[in-house]
Design a protein around this motif. Structure first.
Motif, short mmCIF file in Angstrom:
data_model
loop_
_atom_site.label_atom_id
_atom_site.label_comp_id
_atom_site.label_asym_id
_atom_site.label_seq_id
_atom_site.Cartn_x
_atom_site.Cartn_y
_atom_site.Cartn_z
N ALA A 75 -1.81 3.49 -1.69
CA ALA A 75 -3.12 2.93 -2.03
C ALA A 75 -4.06 3.20 -0.86
O ALA A 75 -3.87 2.66 0.23
N THR A 76 -5.03 4.05 -1.07
CA THR A 76 -5.99 4.35 -0.01
C THR A 76 -7.07 3.29 0.08
O THR A 76 -7.72 3.14 1.11
N THR A 77 -7.26 2.56 -1.02
CA THR A 77 -8.16 1.41 -1.05
C THR A 77 -7.48 0.29 -1.81
O THR A 77 -6.94 0.50 -2.90
N GLY A 78 -7.48 -0.92 -1.24
CA GLY A 78 -6.86 -2.05 -1.91
C GLY A 78 -5.35 -2.03 -1.78
O GLY A 78 -4.77 -1.38 -0.91
N ARG A 79 -4.69 -2.75 -2.68
CA ARG A 79 -3.23 -2.84 -2.68
C ARG A 79 -2.75 -2.91 -4.12
O ARG A 79 -3.49 -3.33 -5.03
N THR B 39 -11.00 -6.66 -6.78
CA THR B 39 -11.73 -5.45 -6.39
C THR B 39 -10.88 -4.24 -6.76
O THR B 39 -9.65 -4.33 -6.84
N ASN C 211 -2.85 -3.62 -10.01
CA ASN C 211 -3.78 -4.13 -8.99
C ASN C 211 -3.96 -5.63 -9.18
O ASN C 211 -4.49 -6.07 -10.21
N GLN D 298 -8.13 5.66 -10.03
CA GLN D 298 -8.85 4.39 -9.97
C GLN D 298 -8.07 3.31 -10.74
O GLN D 298 -7.74 3.50 -11.91
N THR E 59 0.80 -1.22 0.00
CA THR E 59 0.00 0.00 0.00
C THR E 59 0.84 1.26 0.00
O THR E 59 0.28 2.36 -0.09
N ALA F 265 -8.82 -0.70 -6.76
CA ALA F 265 -7.93 -0.01 -5.84
C ALA F 265 -7.97 1.48 -6.16
O ALA F 265 -8.23 1.88 -7.30
N VAL F 266 -7.71 2.29 -5.14
CA VAL F 266 -7.66 3.74 -5.31
C VAL F 266 -6.29 4.21 -4.83
O VAL F 266 -5.85 3.86 -3.73
#
Length: 501
Positions: free
Chosen positions: A241-245, A189, A185, A213, A164, A191-192
């Motif tokens: 990565a604020t969302t996901g990895r 799902t 990614n 995105q 991340t 990632a952001v």
């Protein structure tokens, strides 16, 4: 959270799923009062991501997969590289020639590398996973040779683990540079990702680098010059990565001077080592960044074969908080290879920094560029693969204390037998070795490093070279870091007190 933390958490989770809770042992009297000891166990699953090699019609890319021989492993497993189903370019999904889900490369044996040479212009990013006995220490090398034309270069990268947080000192938006950060990614799902750029005057304000995105199982290459309003020679990119990895690496090209992959530097630290500066380097540029609240006053030292020296005229570098600093070290080698060591001028200071070197060999039309990020020590064991030819250049640095390193040279992808050699590194020195494969070894081969216990920390890198059609010497350098092939799992014991009311 740093890269090693994420990979360790993934390894623990996978180990628990595949092997269950560590075997319970019958306790002796009083065992319930003693803390459980942690036992080192081989990891059961590893993940790696390889960025897309580019779309040059002249490119030749080789992928080499290798899992070192690891004691304590049994059963069956495999290491598989598959193309990402989609690659996003300019905001659009581009269809890929390799069919999604069809393996590009599969390995099922420890100790022997496996390689594949697909059509580089049609190969997207790759998502890899190794299981069972193939998981501990699994490494993949992606090497791309373009020996003619405007894209002439040798680009190499050891494919990386998802995480991340990534630091990329040494990126640039200068007019003669073309730097793309590839964001891959591996999950199903989205990632952001945020990309922050820091120059000599601090952070470059840009909203374009926020909230990028990354669709599931995809890669997004981001041209860094689109994130800043004006060209900057020396920058540091912080990718989170604020969302996901994700995995992040920069494909950096310099007009008329080739280019290479700039991989993430080790986590911010007060003392850094950058191993493997070629003795014939014609340009060496240090780029450093201080992410904390304090300035970093760094002492610059060059470790060479006989000693560690303070180069005249390049004794120190002041890196202000939140800013990127740079230093030209063009005449530091005097023809002798070595490694750069950065430490606080004040021994009581512990201001963390990140750093990387931009290294150029050759002159005029024969220039070629590579990068050396600050790296963490080899630790228990490290491997690198994709070696070819009669020898490769291995650099070992031991700035704190003398060390001995056992180096196992594997069999080749097309035959041969492994051999093991031991190399000594005196305290405060950097040693360069031309390592040769065993007799009869053909194809790509691997190196596995294992420092002997009792010695100081060892920092390492490997240099590959190739010839361009023009005769220019092309090169790429990869650091070697601990492969984290084992994870400590607490041992459990019976304790009937947990059933008491």
């Amino acid at each position: 959270m740093n890269r090693s933390t994420m990979s360790l958490l993934g390894a623990v989770a996978a180990l628990a799923v595949l092997t269950g809770v560590a075997a319970a042992t019958a306790p002796d009297p009083g065992a319930g009062e003693r803390p459980a000891r942690a036992a080192a166990q081989p990891v059961q699953r590893s993940s790696l991501l390889c960025p897309a090699p580019g779309d040059s019609a002249l490119a030749e890319t080789t992928y080499t997969s290798f899992s070192p021989t690891t004691s304590g492993t049994n059963g069956s497993g495999e290491a598989v590289l598959r193309p990402s189903p989609t690659e996003v370019r300019d905001g659009k999904n581009a269809e890929q020639a390799p069919k999604a889900g069809k393996p590009l490369l599969t390995a099922r044996k420890q100790g022997t590398p496996v390689s594949e040479e697909p059509d580089s212009s049609k190969t997207p990013s790759l998502v890899g996973e190794a299981s069972g006995p193939l998981a501990p220490g699994w490494t993949v090398q992606q090497t791309t040779l373009v020996d003619a034309g405007a894209d002439r270069a040798l680009r190499g990268i050891s494919c990386g683990a998802p995480d991340t947080d990534f630091w990329l000192p040494g990126v640039s938006t200068a007019k003669d540079r073309s730097d793309y950060v590839h964001l891959t990614n591996p999950d199903d799902t989205a990632a952001v990702v945020d990309i922050a750029l820091y120059g000599p005057k601090g952070e470059l304000k840009s909203e374009v680098g926020e909230g990028i995105q990354i669709p599931p199982l995809s890669t997004v290459p981001v041209l860094l010059s689109t994130l800043s309003g004006s060209p900057e020679r020396d920058l540091t990119a912080h990718v989170t990565a604020t969302t996901g990895r994700i995995f992040a690496a920069t494909d950096a090209s310099t007009q008329g001077a080739g280019g290479d992959w700039l991989v993430p530097a080790t986590d911010p630290a007060a003392r850094l080592v950058l191993p493997g500066i070629p003795g014939d380097a014609t340009k060496i540029r240090l780029v450093a960044f201080a992410p904390g609240a304090d300035d970093a006053d760094l002492k610059v030292q060059f470790a060479q074969k006989g000693s560690m020296i303070v180069p005249a005229g390049h004794e120190s570098l002041l890196v202000k908080s939140g800013m990127t600093g740079s230093l030209d070290l063009d005449d530091i080698t005097h023809g002798e290879p070595g490694s750069l060591v950065l430490s606080p001028e004040d021994p009581k200071s512990a201001t963390p920094v990140v750093a990387a070197l931009e290294v150029t060999r050759g002159k005029g039309a024969d220039q070629e560029t590579a990068f050396i990020p600050a790296t963490s020590p080899v630790g228990e064991r490290a491997s690198v693969t994709g070696n070819t030819g009669k020898s490769v250049r291995l650099t070992l640095a031991a700035p704190e204390a003398a060390a001995k390193v056992g180096v196992t040279i594997s069999a080749g992808t097309k035959g041969g037998a492994p051999v093991t050699k031991t190399y000594s590194v005196p305290k405060g020195t950097s040693q360069a070795f031309d390592v040769e494969p065993g007799k009869g070894t053909k194809g790509e081969w691997s190196l596995t490093l294992a420092p002997e216990k009792g010695g100081g920390p060892v920092y390492a890198s490997r240099q590959l070279t190739a010839k361009a059609d023009s005769g220019a010497s092309l090169f790429t350098i990869q650091p070697l870091e601990d492969d984290k092939g084992t994870v400590r799992v607490p041992r459990t014991v019976e304790d009937l007190r947990v059933t008491e009311d």
